[in-house]
Design an enzyme around this catalytic site. Structure first.
Site, PDB file in Angstrom:
ATOM      1  N   TYR A 152      36.362  56.330  82.733  1.00  0.00           N
ATOM      2  CA  TYR A 152      36.165  57.151  81.612  1.00  0.00           C
ATOM      3  C   TYR A 152      36.080  58.746  81.601  1.00  0.00           C
ATOM      4  CZ  TYR A 152      34.385  58.696  76.721  1.00  0.00           C
ATOM      5  OH  TYR A 152      34.420  59.442  75.741  1.00  0.00           O
ATOM      6  N   SER A 178      35.227  65.292  75.445  1.00  0.00           N
ATOM      7  CA  SER A 178      33.696  64.526  75.815  1.00  0.00           C
ATOM      8  C   SER A 178      33.112  65.532  76.605  1.00  0.00           C
ATOM      9  CB  SER A 178      33.862  63.318  75.899  1.00  0.00           C
ATOM     10  OG  SER A 178      32.596  62.448  76.559  1.00  0.00           O
TER      11      SER A 178
END
Length: 250
Positions: free
Chosen positions: A149, A136
């Site tokens: 995260y 990501s």
């Protein structure tokens, strides 16, 4: 080729399964939701006349992972797509939810490791294979309220690099795709615990679609054996960084 995709019931995993089915690959699709896996299997086999195996397990549970993968009739996987992952919560560090933290760490890091350990061992034995991790932009750029995260996806970035160092001498390709915002997924809905209003984060700009990421994965897989695409950062045109987005409309 025989291709295993984790987290195949939605989003990028599902889009990748749909695309790879058109290329006549033998797919092994995994996820936690048996009913959705069965429905996807029926769809792909009916539309493309390919072989689709499904394995229902939670990547966070090492016993389930081992049992499911060892159930496969042979130890031959050509490509592993480590797609299973999620974000939970959007709080500053001092207000973080411990359950959210544990779920992200257990899924995004430990789950990837549990699956990779078994499948990479098979690939080493066969002296061939390819592993593609879904990272990501959060693995490259930390952003406000993304704390844990971002940390898990930074771990995926580091693991991709170290897995490549460990495995290249066994003729195994290792790479990753690091997308920015992607719609047609459950990402935002999961992050905000099913709050549909809070999850409407794509209405004022055009992000990537899950199918866009799937096309990149398919391209990486289809390269000649001597070519390893190591890392792809991909954003929608209106997104410049993790936090800078042109929200002037689609």
């Amino acid at each position: 080729m025989k291709i295993l995709i984790t987290g195949a019931t939605s989003g990028i995993g599902r889009a990748t399964a749909n695309l790879l089915a058109t290329k006549n690959h033998h797919l092994i699709l995994t996820g936690r939701r048996q009913e959705k896996l069965e429905k996807l299997k029926r769809q792909l086999e009916n539309e493309h006349e390919i072989l689709v195996d499904i394995l229902t397990f939670d990547v966070r549970n090492v016993e389930e992972v081992e049992t499911a993968l060892n159930f496969l009739p042979d130890q031959k996987i050509d490509v592993l797509v480590n797609n299973a992952g999620l974000a939970k919560g959007f709080s500053e560090i001092h207000e973080g939810n411990l359950q959210h933290w544990e779920q992200m760490i257990d899924t995004n890091i430990k789950g990837l490791l549990y699956v990779s350990r078994i499948v990479s061992k098979w690939m080493v034995k066969n002296k061939s294979g390819q592993i593609i991790n879904i990272c990501s932009v959060a693995g490259k750029e930390p952003y406000p309220n993304g704390n844990v995260y971002c940390a898990t996806k930074h771990a995926v970035d580091a693991l991709t690099k170290t897995m490549r160092i460990d495995l290249h001498k066994y003729n195994i390709r290792v790479g990753q795709v690091s997308p920015g915002h992607v719609e047609e997924t459950e990402f935002a809905l999961v992050r905000f615990d099913g709050d549909e209003e809070r999850s409407k984060i794509y209405e004022d700009f055009q992000p990537l679609k899950s199918s866009d990421v799937a096309e990149i994965i398919e391209f990486m897989i289809s390269r000649p054996p001597h070519v390893n695409i190591q890392d792809v950062d991909v954003f929608g045109t209106q997104q410049a960084t993790a936090t800078i987005v042109d929200r002037s409309g689609k």
